[in-house]
Design an enzyme around this catalytic site. Structure first.
Site, PDB file in Angstrom:
ATOM      1  N   CYS A   1       0.706  -1.167  -0.069  1.00 14.88           N
ATOM      2  CA  CYS A   1      -0.033   0.020   0.203  1.00 14.88           C
ATOM      3  C   CYS A   1       0.777   1.105  -0.018  1.00 14.88           C
ATOM      4  O   CYS A   1       2.129   1.067   0.049  1.00 14.88           O
ATOM      5  CB  CYS A   1      -0.903  -0.064   1.099  1.00 14.88           C
ATOM      6  SG  CYS A   1       0.056   0.237   2.710  1.00 14.88           S
TER       7      CYS A   1
ATOM      8  N   CYS B   1       3.538   1.681   2.700  1.00 14.39           N
ATOM      9  CA  CYS B   1       4.743   1.008   2.651  1.00 14.39           C
ATOM     10  C   CYS B   1       5.851   1.942   1.716  1.00 14.39           C
ATOM     11  O   CYS B   1       6.982   2.036   1.930  1.00 14.39           O
ATOM     12  CB  CYS B   1       4.623  -0.424   1.599  1.00 14.39           C
ATOM     13  SG  CYS B   1       3.449  -1.422   2.525  1.00 14.39           S
TER      14      CYS B   1
ATOM     15  N   ASP C   1       9.201  28.293 -31.409  1.00 18.02           N
ATOM     16  CA  ASP C   1      10.524  28.752 -32.355  1.00 18.02           C
ATOM     17  C   ASP C   1       9.927  28.477 -33.821  1.00 18.02           C
ATOM     18  O   ASP C   1       8.860  27.788 -33.982  1.00 18.02           O
ATOM     19  CB  ASP C   1      11.774  27.971 -32.006  1.00 18.02           C
ATOM     20  CG  ASP C   1      12.787  28.351 -32.804  1.00 18.02           C
ATOM     21  OD1 ASP C   1      13.080  29.615 -32.999  1.00 18.02           O
ATOM     22  OD2 ASP C   1      13.664  27.626 -33.624  1.00 18.02           O
TER      23      ASP C   1
ATOM     24  N   ASP D   1      14.370  23.347 -30.918  1.00 19.41           N
ATOM     25  CA  ASP D   1      15.032  22.299 -31.239  1.00 19.41           C
ATOM     26  C   ASP D   1      16.615  22.654 -31.625  1.00 19.41           C
ATOM     27  O   ASP D   1      17.625  21.801 -31.865  1.00 19.41           O
ATOM     28  CB  ASP D   1      14.587  21.611 -32.584  1.00 19.41           C
ATOM     29  CG  ASP D   1      14.874  22.989 -33.893  1.00 19.41           C
ATOM     30  OD1 ASP D   1      14.967  24.029 -33.584  1.00 19.41           O
ATOM     31  OD2 ASP D   1      14.870  22.225 -35.049  1.00 19.41           O
TER      32      ASP D   1
ATOM     33  N   ASP E   1      17.839  27.628 -28.351  1.00 20.45           N
ATOM     34  CA  ASP E   1      16.542  27.396 -27.542  1.00 20.45           C
ATOM     35  C   ASP E   1      16.909  26.868 -26.087  1.00 20.45           C
ATOM     36  O   ASP E   1      15.873  26.834 -25.135  1.00 20.45           O
ATOM     37  CB  ASP E   1      15.883  26.694 -28.256  1.00 20.45           C
ATOM     38  CG  ASP E   1      15.209  27.167 -29.761  1.00 20.45           C
ATOM     39  OD1 ASP E   1      14.945  28.343 -29.688  1.00 20.45           O
ATOM     40  OD2 ASP E   1      15.060  26.417 -30.695  1.00 20.45           O
TER      41      ASP E   1
END
Length: 743
Positions: A13, A16, A425, A623, A627
């Protein structure tokens, strides 16, 4: 710092998970530990000088185990665990159902054997219940262990509830044999047995649910071919794919899976990469192109050089990223963690207090008071709290992976659900990112006056415009001279000496900085930019000589992606280093109104901060290297998988394909997951808030009479609570984001 995900055995549970975290965090050198009951893992971060054995020992000291082995071995262990629970469940049901019929039959007028003989009647129930107790022995071993360590868990509640019922029934049986035959009417064996049976049903279905939630990851691994055809000594040899080594030449026939990441040496074909990218269209491959393991070859044979094998392949990296995200916790999970930390001890206290209060109040039998005790212990459900968040996270990350979206953490998945502004971008994100030179304008001469100098100046630049200029010069067969004193002005252009000629290639800002007059070219520059073309001036020895224009076509899906963002109530913002005319033209094409142009890398960060100050949850999509700072600053940084390693490393989400529609898909999956978590937490909290008072005797206070079989009903309700949360989480498997599934 080392980050590792460990498989934990013995968790039952959320309590734990909390105990494991507390134990491991006490180890010197451990920075963070996050245990996940949903998939029985723990993600731990520790310094390089920390002895890993100390972490394992801390887990064991808390009463749990670390399961070593690869993903396949662990998945097999999960299936064996589910099978073990199934066997015990069958045994429990096979004896508890007859026991319940035998015990309750006389109440409904059913004539059962030996009902008139209290001794035999009691003894038969004792034997049947003892078998059920054996079938549920793990509840007792783990429950008692937790009690002895002063860290009770869900098993402790079941152990106490069914154990008290069995012991009281045994006491009644002994009293019958001692001459008090009236005690045969107070037997609680049926309640004790049905508690074990109902909870076992819930635990088995819960285990199967966990196995199912990991299908997305195991499904990826299953797509790897088991064998490979290798060319060794000039002959084709069939070997297990796991025995491939880097440098092997592999023959992949039509329809076969590619066994490793590599490079095409011979042949032209199309490859289905949908399992990695989510894009259904096959990708053309020819010599020199890269291919990835577990993708499927199309119509022609390929000879591939294996560059990365085994755990170095992209597939393993993806699986590692998914498992890493599933092993973390979303911030919303802290609500459940705080509740789980005190839940079990609080329930035990409520159960004991309720029992004592009914005894002290008088007028109620010991049997009734014990029934209240057992019912409260059993009906409380910490499992539902523990499952609420992790199962939803597992399903959400698995669903995202099928669409080529990789979340690095659960916190990112939650944050994606709150995004209300997306910064995009332009180059490579909204556009194809493969610009081509469309025109070269030289007022007083031919193209080849400026192109050799511009190509030479751009030799050391990786910017898409630089690549386009070099490719044009190569295509025209123009010799590119050497250059020296190269200097890059980020976002503006480059400066260098080309065979003694001072060469400047860049935008108007760079020309103004260098004191170069471009007034004669400005009109032409503006007209080309208005056509959505990116332009650069070329100046030689301080004089502007011409303009090179580059066109980068807009992706076909960018317009629908932007429309999806707007429909989700998310504001799209385009931020680019390009000039205003080009930026505005591209923005109008895809439907973006908020356009920021001429932006430097620092400007992108400032724009992110500006929106965050306005209480916006910001996603940044890019990318390129430029950036990376903004990706880090944003609440959710998304890097296109084809981008640079730096951008991917800085991002929180990796998009394995270049389809911009995956951006609103990220947001949809994030929202669906967060919504599912909230539903699960609501179910868990409301269940306990309603059921615990009922088990404590509220129906009797309201004049509804005694609930003799409340412990059995409590066990059934507890099982239903866990199953409702599990079933609700599994609904995410059927969720399909509209952004990517509809044009």
């Amino acid at each position: 710092m080392i980050k590792e995900t460990l498989r934990i055995g013995g968790m039952s549970c959320a309590a734990c998970a909390v105990k494991i975290e507390e134990s491991v965090r006490k180890v010197d050198g451990v920075e963070e530990a996050t245990a996940n009951y949903g998939n029985n893992t723990m993600t731990v971060e520790y310094s390089e000088g920390t002895d890993r054995a100390l972490i394992v020992r801390a887990v064991e000291k808390a009463g749990y185990t670390v399961i070593e082995g690869d993903a396949e071995a662990i998945a097999e262990a999960d299936r064996k665990e589910a099978s073990y629970k199934k066997r015990n469940l069958i045994l429990a049901l096979a004896f508890s159902i007859p026991l319940s019929i035998y015990a309750m039959g006389p109440m409904v007028g059913l004539d059962v054997p030996f009902h008139d003989d209290p001794g035999i009647y009691s003894a038969i129930q004792l034997v049947l219940c003892a078998v059920v107790m054996f079938a549920g022995r793990r509840f007792f071993t783990r429950g008692i262990s937790g009690l002895l360590r002063m860290s009770p868990n869900m098993d402790s509640l079941i152990c106490l509830g069914s154990g008290v019922g069995f012991l009281y029934g045994t006491y009644c049986t002994l009293s019958v044999f001692g001459g008090d035959t009236g005690m045969a009417d107070h037997l609680t064996f049926d309640s004790a047995a049905m508690i074990i049976a109902f909870v076992s049903v819930g635990k088995y279905l819960e285990a199967m649910g966990k196995v199912r939630t990991n299908d997305a990851v195991s499904g990826l691994m299953d797509m790897r071919p088991s064998e490979a055809s290798v060319i060794r000594g000039g002959k084709e040899v069939r070997i297990p794919a796991d025995e491939l080594v880097e440098g092997d030449v592999v023959l992949v026939r039509p329809g076969e899976g590619i066994p490793a990441d590599g490079t095409v040496m011979e042949g032209c074909s199309s490859v289905d990469e949908s399992m990695l990218t989510g894009e259904s269209a096959p990708v053309s491959k020819r010599p020199g192109d890269g291919v990835y393991g577990a993708t499927v070859n199309g119509e022609s044979s390929l000879r591939i050089r294996a560059d990365h094998v085994g755990k170095d392949t992209v597939l393993y990296q993806i699986v590692g990223m998914i498992e890493g995200a599933q092993g973390t916790k979303a911030p919303i999970a802290r609500i459940a963690d705080r509740a789980a930390a005190v839940f079990v001890p609080a329930v035990i206290c409520i159960a004991v207090a309720s029992c004592l209060l009914w005894l002290i109040a008088g007028g109620r039998s010991v049997s009734f008071s014990l029934t209240v005790l057992i019912s409260v212990l059993v009906i409380s459900c910490p499992c539902a709290l523990g499952l609420a968040t992790p199962l939803a996270i597992i399903m959400g990350t698995g669903k995202a992976a099928k669409h080529g979206i990789l979340f690095k953490s659960a916190a990112t998945l939650e944050a994606a659900g709150r995004v209300d502004a997306v910064i995009l971008d332009k180059t490579g994100t909204i556009t194809e990112g493969c610009p081509e030179v469309t025109s070269i304008y030289v007022p007083d001469g031919s193209d080849d006056i400026i192109l050799p100098y511009a190509a030479a100046a751009e030799q050391d630049s990786e910017h898409p415009i630089a690549k386009a200029i070099r490719h044009r010069a190569e295509a025209d067969g123009i010799h590119i001279p050497d250059h020296t004193a190269f200097e890059s002005r980020t976002g503006n252009g480059v400066i260098c000496d080309v065979e003694g000629t001072k060469t400047v290639v860049g935008n108007g800002a760079l020309m103004a900085e260098m004191g170069i007059d471009v007034s004669e070219l400005e009109a032409r520059y503006s007209s080309l930019s208005a056509e959505a073309k990116t332009c650069v001036y070329v100046a030689l020895d301080g004089k502007a000589r011409g303009i090179i224009s580059v066109s980068d076509p807009v992706k076909k899906t960018s317009g629908s992606a932007v429309a999806s963002m707007i429909s989700l109530g998310v504001a799209p913002i385009m931020v680019t280093g390009d000039n205003g005319d080009t930026a505005l033209a591209v923005g109008r094409t895809v439907g973006i109104d908020d356009i920021r142009y001429g932006a430097m890398p620092k400007d992108k960060i400032d724009i992110v901060k500006e929106l965050q100050i306005k209480q916006k949850t910001v996603a940044m999509v890019g990318d390129g290297i430029n950036d990376a700072p903004a990706l880090t600053q944003a609440n959710v940084g998304m890097a296109v998988g084809s981008g640079t390693d730096i951008a991917i490393g800085a991002a929180d989400v990796v998009l394995m394909n270049t389809d911009l529609r995956t951006v609103p898909t990220v947001l949809e999956i994030g929202r669906a997951t967060v919504r599912n978590i909230r539903q699960n937490l609501f179910l868990a909290f409301v269940y306990n808030a309603i059921c615990i008072p009922i088990a404590a005797g509220l129906p009797y206070i309201l004049g509804m009479g005694e609930f003799t079989h409340m412990p059995m009903l409590a066990a059934a309700a507890m099982a239903c609570s866990s199953l409702s949360v599990t079933a609700n989480a599994l609904r995410l498997g059927r969720f399909e984001p509209g952004s990517i599934t509809h044009e």
